[in-house]
Design a protein around this motif. Structure first.
Motif, PDB file in Angstrom:
ATOM      1  N   ILE A 279      34.265 -40.590 -50.921  1.00 47.11           N
ATOM      2  CA  ILE A 279      33.308 -41.175 -49.979  1.00 47.11           C
ATOM      3  C   ILE A 279      32.722 -40.105 -49.072  1.00 47.11           C
ATOM      4  CG2 ILE A 279      33.141 -42.685 -47.970  1.00 47.11           C
ATOM      5  CD1 ILE A 279      35.077 -44.604 -49.388  1.00 47.11           C
TER       6      ILE A 279
ATOM      7  N   THR B 172      33.717 -50.455 -52.226  1.00 43.82           N
ATOM      8  CA  THR B 172      32.683 -51.453 -52.531  1.00 43.82           C
ATOM      9  C   THR B 172      31.723 -51.632 -51.368  1.00 43.82           C
ATOM     10  OG1 THR B 172      33.850 -53.367 -51.657  1.00 43.82           O
ATOM     11  CG2 THR B 172      34.374 -52.692 -53.905  1.00 43.82           C
ATOM     12  N   TRP B 173      32.016 -50.976 -50.259  1.00 36.23           N
ATOM     13  CA  TRP B 173      31.150 -51.117 -49.102  1.00 36.23           C
ATOM     14  C   TRP B 173      30.082 -50.041 -49.050  1.00 36.23           C
ATOM     15  CZ3 TRP B 173      35.771 -51.813 -45.175  1.00 36.23           C
ATOM     16  CH2 TRP B 173      36.384 -53.055 -45.436  1.00 36.23           C
ATOM     17  N   VAL B 174      30.387 -48.904 -49.620  1.00 38.88           N
ATOM     18  CA  VAL B 174      29.424 -47.799 -49.561  1.00 38.88           C
ATOM     19  C   VAL B 174      28.277 -48.065 -50.530  1.00 38.88           C
ATOM     20  CG1 VAL B 174      31.168 -46.120 -48.882  1.00 38.88           C
ATOM     21  CG2 VAL B 174      30.711 -46.508 -51.305  1.00 38.88           C
ATOM     22  N   ARG B 175      27.161 -47.356 -50.312  1.00 37.40           N
ATOM     23  CA  ARG B 175      26.004 -47.486 -51.193  1.00 37.40           C
ATOM     24  C   ARG B 175      25.619 -46.109 -51.683  1.00 37.40           C
ATOM     25  NH1 ARG B 175      27.625 -51.705 -50.678  1.00 37.40           N
ATOM     26  NH2 ARG B 175      26.578 -53.699 -50.343  1.00 37.40           N
TER      27      ARG B 175
ATOM     28  N   ARG C 263      27.743 -48.200 -54.577  1.00 42.10           N
ATOM     29  CA  ARG C 263      29.167 -48.514 -54.657  1.00 42.10           C
ATOM     30  C   ARG C 263      29.876 -47.487 -55.520  1.00 42.10           C
ATOM     31  NH1 ARG C 263      26.437 -53.181 -55.033  1.00 42.10           N
ATOM     32  NH2 ARG C 263      26.779 -54.755 -53.447  1.00 42.10           N
TER      33      ARG C 263
END
Lengths: 345, 345
Positions: free
Chosen positions: A265, A294-297, A299
């Motif tokens: 991340i 699953t929150w980052v873009r 994902r």
DNA sequence: TTCCTTTATGCAATCGTATGCGGTAATTCG
DNA sequence: CGAATTACCGCATACGATTGCATAAAGGAA
């Protein structure tokens, strides 16, 4: 409400209960332990004792039993970093299991340091517990053996590399999963310059994952570029630093594999901060599948482990030994890993 | 290597050390405690004892001291959810402070339930510790008083609502921060239909934050729409559910305030899953500023607390009492909150 | 020499609980 | 009716360390 002024009222002991119930302290003990040691207790006596317990608000002092070498009703758990989401489900699973058995859990952070791990060992020697759950990075088998001998507690560990004849071990098949994932990265996605964000050689996990990565390259006939290997410390910040080094290369990698999600991340953040794009400019592959993945873009594509299952298995193994349901040699439980394809690759 | 076969070798005690050093057990105790109780120890004796300690690998059994009502060298910490990143820095801070004093930390999860909190209280009564650090949601002052009376330990808590004359309390000025943030949301960003994702009324924190939110609306002269209030359970999933309800409204809110980041993140996910856009379709405001808040896209606008500072303050307060550096009435420490404007609003 | 410190060490009680062993009364059996 | 069980309970010890008190030797003063 009535608030306490007395600095410390003496605790209610069995003797107090005994006095009120007009019996001896041993009788109180026998009533409360419930265990039938061949000596029966009159029903009327039992009633009186229970009543006295109730009115006095008696609670047993667990230290007494611990001192006598009885059960301590306590588990000790050692993890590297309580702030790493990967460990949460494990801790939760252990604590949940503990609660069903009315056990408490002492938790220690080690910050991935050997000193931290040694401190934990000594702490447990000074305060022996019934069960010990470890996520060791530096402890040798000799250290773990010492733990076993000095405390007499049941021990379960996380980690492929632990191989002690009396310790139950849980591990993921990370080598296999990494080999497959990297191969997929090469074959299906066409990457041939793949960066690796690992950790120092003192972590056997790091070495093993690095080995699997190298093996995948070897099988694909891709040469090793030393500049594509960076070292982090498991934190997202260190992942960012590593990625920055990659990006400043004359020929940066087209994909990067970080051996945990936190570093992955951080690496993604670093890519985006330079205006570049994930996965088009640099693809990122992680390991662990923590919730933020699953929150980052985009994902995060990553290799999932099952920390809840791992924690559950370790806790079970320990409790089985504590309650004498198992007493054989150390067992090894493999928990599968699997690639989760999302958007970052 | 040599591995242990004996199930449990008897521990090395002071008596063993005494025997080897040809002194009495009391002498060993005096040498090791170091504390000068007026009784001097010969230098040569001290040497012999230390040598014996070394060769036998003696470690004191902490349970013995605990039983005698001495220091337990143990802290107990109760948090609602170890998986909520907000608590990590707090736990870390406490553990770091503990380590510098050679203390261990017992950690319990309560899952925000009253049963969990009561279980913790009883656990600590059975196993009294020197210091207790609480993040109570349901415990009454009577419960905390019982803890104090029965264990005699020093207690520090997190939470505005705790007001016990002998308990040190740390809290953020969340009311003020929320009032300002919502006012800003209204005045600067022009929102007038603002959704609120809170928790059930049994949490006083929830009630207080709800109150601050309502006050902001009142000051702005905005009417209260009951359909814009949803209940979650602090988890990201529950935040998603709440947002789904909002989105299915004939007239959804243009902005949503969630009383913690986890729910806010879940809410953002829900918005994006319907193809809508944050912040253009729905703006989202969180509370806590956990690390994932900067990982999501858009980055979460939120109200930052300082959990590290809070943990540090609580640990300090407790240790000051443990070491007798402070023994007065309960102190109240306010730690500021501040709005962090990012991209989700 | 005698008495009194000073220095250094040991003895023994204590914390709260578990448990082996012994004791007493009631009951059963021969 | 005497003896052997049985049912029930208390005494005392142990766990490992701390600590008040006693003790012993050495040294100094009278």
């Amino acid at each position: 409400m009535q608030q306490s002024d007395s600095p410390r009222k003496r605790a209610v002991t069995m003797r107090d209960v005994a006095k009120l119930a007009n019996v001896s302290q041993s009788t109180v003990s026998r009533v409360l332990s419930g265990a039938d040691d061949g000596i029966p207790i009159g029903e009327e006596t039992r009633q009186r004792v229970m009543e006295a317990v109730e009115t006095l608000g008696y609670y047993p002092n667990l230290y007494a039993g611990s001192l006598r070498g009885q059960k301590t009703f306590m588990l000790a758990m050692m993890v590297a970093d309580i702030a790493n989401p990967f460990y949460h489900p494990m801790v939760r699973a252990v604590q949940d299991a503990a609660r069903t058995h009315r056990y408490d859990v002492m938790i220690a952070n080690t910050d991935h340091t050997r000193e931290g791990e040694m401190a934990f060992v000594e702490s447990v020697i000074r305060r022996p517990v019934d069960g010990i759950i470890l996520v060791p990075y530096h402890l040798t088998e000799a250290d773990i053996d010492r733990l076993l001998v000095r405390t007499g507690g049941a021990v379960a560990t996380l980690g492929q590399h632990i191989n002690h004849p009396q310790v139950d071990t849980v591990y993921g098949d990370d080598e296999h999963a990494i080999l497959e994932a990297i191969t997929w990265l090469i074959r299906e996605r066409g990457h041939r310059r793949i960066g690796f964000i690992g950790v120092t050689g003192s972590f056997s996990v790091g070495a093993r994952r690095r080995g699997a990565f190298l093996e995948a390259l070897r099988q694909a006939g891709i040469p090793i570029y030393p500049e594509l290997f960076e070292i982090g410390d498991w934190s997202s910040e260190s992942g960012g630093h590593a990625m920055n080094v990659f990006l400043s290369l004359p020929k940066p990698p087209t994909a990067v594999f970080a051996i945990n999600d936190l570093m992955a991340i951080g690496a993604m953040e670093a890519v985006q901060k330079t205006g570049r794009c994930v996965p088009d400019d640099v693809a990122v592959l992680g390991f662990d599948d923590i919730p933020p993945a699953t929150w980052v873009r985009p994902r995060l594509t990553t290799i999932a482990q099952h920390p809840t299952e791992m924690g559950r298995v370790m806790a079970n193994a320990v409790f089985e030994r504590i309650f004498g349901k198992y007493s054989g040699p150390g067992r090894r439980f493999e928990v599968p890993c699997r690639l989760i394809v999302r958007e970052s690759v």
